[in-house]
Design an enzyme around this catalytic site. Structure first.
Site, PDB file in Angstrom:
ATOM      1  N   GLU A 252      -0.170  11.647  -6.839  1.00 35.23           N
ATOM      2  CA  GLU A 252       0.440  10.608  -6.249  1.00 35.23           C
ATOM      3  C   GLU A 252      -0.711   9.886  -5.299  1.00 35.23           C
ATOM      4  O   GLU A 252      -1.041  10.385  -4.549  1.00 35.23           O
ATOM      5  CB  GLU A 252       1.645  10.873  -5.576  1.00 35.23           C
ATOM      6  CG  GLU A 252       2.341   9.520  -5.101  1.00 35.23           C
ATOM      7  CD  GLU A 252       3.855   9.566  -4.474  1.00 35.23           C
ATOM      8  OE1 GLU A 252       3.605   9.248  -3.153  1.00 35.23           O
ATOM      9  OE2 GLU A 252       4.675   9.654  -4.982  1.00 35.23           O
ATOM     10  N   CYS A 286       1.364   5.355   1.511  1.00 30.58           N
ATOM     11  CA  CYS A 286       1.184   4.754   0.377  1.00 30.58           C
ATOM     12  C   CYS A 286       2.111   3.687  -0.145  1.00 30.58           C
ATOM     13  O   CYS A 286       1.648   2.685  -1.105  1.00 30.58           O
ATOM     14  CB  CYS A 286       1.221   5.939  -0.572  1.00 30.58           C
ATOM     15  SG  CYS A 286       2.705   6.836  -0.443  1.00 30.58           S
TER      16      CYS A 286
END
Length: 486
Positions: A252, A286
């Site tokens: 990720e 993120c």
């Protein structure tokens, strides 16, 4: 397994607290004060941890005993709940999060461990008599040793998000965490070490300021799968380095979340959420709402209201109850973020300058104020590159097609948000967005039961949900002829 004072943080390898020849200092990002020291690991610690994990996988019952795995994860969640307040306080102090944000991270982590404890008991294999007397079945087996590399921005939940499904799947774990949160890392290791149902060697963890140990995990053929959360640049390097052994990969990576606001959006509801999307975790997230895309009809109103909201954000240490946004993780990152905004001023209009706080009591800490930069050209660096700080672009679009084209114009595809009162538009637009998660009239709602991950350069694989276990499992097909007796 034993516990020890977190004033000096150590590694946990094969159930034993381990020191290193190199020692570093953990600093308070709000004041620069030394909070404690830590053993600074590297290749030696990584090798020892892999050997312990490999041995535990091959010789113990962990891979075969799902009841043991569930019991250990349930106990682990209880141990974390017992030390919840301690973990929240230390995370806030060392990482810079305000206490409410640190509490959010820890509370979500406790429930996540419990979720994977339940999934350890869940089986989703298939079986059938595919032809008369020919039986076929699939079994899911743990892949082996999982190398987990997690970042400093949310070290508790982002490490658990990978290692809890790995443990639930029956894999053994080597966890590498960064030095910026060394004391918090150690407290997490203590919580795991206090889990009496967890056999030694099943979970191993080390902290390092560099990357030698992490690189060893990627290259070591004794590690069967890597689960990494971090930057796209490092993710590409990990995938390239792991190619020699063709090990499994769950990545990720970075994001540039477009927050798409249409003319018919409820601005009263949107503005507070957009503000939080830019400032939560000081933008070190993120899924930070780093791109505000607004339809032309409400651009003036949103520009004014969002600018005022960002200028009003109260920046300060977590020790001050009035603080709404804490410091960045260190001074180097604070300076870096400030330079990004300064550079953008050469090609864009800076609506809210924000930037480093250089005067007064906050000057010695890694504090920055939020920034908002209006950009026309999507090819500009501030649009295309992840800032990882409380900085957002303001981009005006004309219609749905224009909004979708702009939203999809970066290499990232982790998340997006669509704001509209139209009942169908959010779903219609979401279908066309190249993003792994799309929220409608909200932001950053993540649930354990549903998968999360990125499109394009925002990663491969998925975490959360049942799919997370699959990242740490192999599927074995067994065929058994048993014809009808004569």
């Amino acid at each position: 397994m034993t516990t020890q004072n977190t004033a000096h943080a150590r590694h946990l390898i094969d159930g034993v607290w381990t020191d290193s020849t190199t020692v570093g200092e953990s600093l308070d990002p709000a004041t620069g004060e030394v909070l404690g020291t830590y053993a600074d690991g590297g290749t030696d610690e990584a090798k020892a941890a892999v050997e312990a994990a490999r041995r535990a996988f091959r010789t113990g019952d962990w891979a075969r005993d799902r009841d043991l795995r569930a019991r250990a994860l349930f106990e682990m969640s209880d141990r974390m709940a017992e030390r919840r307040d301690e973990l929240v306080a230390l995370l806030s102090r060392e990482n810079g999060k305000i206490p409410a944000e640190a509490a959010l991270e820890v509370d979500l982590t406790i429930s996540k461990i419990r979720y994977y404890g339940a999934l350890a008991l869940t089986e989703s294999g298939r079986a059938a008599e595919v032809k008369p007397g020919l039986y076929s079945m699939t079994l899911r087996q743990p892949v082996g040793v999982a190398g987990v590399i997690a970042p400093w921005n949310s070290p508790v939940i982002l490490s658990v998000r990978s290692f809890a499904p790995a443990l639930a799947a029956g894999a053994t774990v080597v966890l590498k965490l960064p030095a910026q949160t060394a004391l918090t890392n150690h407290l997490l290791y203590e919580i795991v070490a206090a889990t009496t149902a967890l056999p030694p060697g099943v979970f191993n963890a080390f902290t390092e300021s560099g990357s030698a140990g992490a690189r060893h995990l990627v290259a070591d053929p004794g590690v069967d799968v890597i689960s990494y959360t971090g930057s796209t640049r490092v993710g590409r390097a990990i995938m390239a380095d792991a190619s020699a052994s063709l090990k499994g990969m769950s990545l990720e990576l970075g994001g540039k979340t477009p927050m798409i606001v249409f003319d018919d959006a409820d601005l009263d509801a949107a503005v507070p959420v957009l503000t939080k999307a830019i400032t939560t975790f000081t933008g070190q997230f993120c899924m930070t709402g780093s791109r505000i895309l607004v339809q032309r009809g409400v651009a003036d109103a949103l520009r004014s209201r969002l600018s005022a909201a960002l200028e009003a954000v109260r920046v300060g240490p977590g020790t001050d109850p009035a603080s709404e946004m804490g410091p960045l993780v260190d001074l180097a990152n604070a300076d870096r973020v400030d330079r990004v905004v300064a550079d953008a001023a050469e090609y864009a209009e800076v609506l809210v300058r924000g930037g480093r706080i250089t005067e007064g009591p906050l000057a010695r800490g890694a504090f920055v104020r939020p920034s908002l930069v209006e950009v026309q050209d999507v090819d500009r660096p501030i649009v295309q590159q992840e800032v990882f700080g409380p900085v957002a672009t303001f981009e005006v679009f004309d219609d749905e097609a224009d909004a979708i084209a702009r939203a999809n114009a970066t290499e990232f595809g982790l998340a997006a948000s669509v704001w509209s009162r139209d009942a169908d538009r959010p779903l219609r637009v979401a279908r066309e967005l190249e993003a792994g998660t799309v929220w409608s009239n909200t932001w950053a709602v993540i649930v354990d039961q549903m998968e999360e991950g990125g499109f394009k350069q925002s990663g491969v694989g998925r975490l959360n949900g049942e799919r997370a276990l699959e990242e740490f499992q192999e599927i074995k097909h067994i065929v058994h002829p048993a014809p009808r007796a004569a």
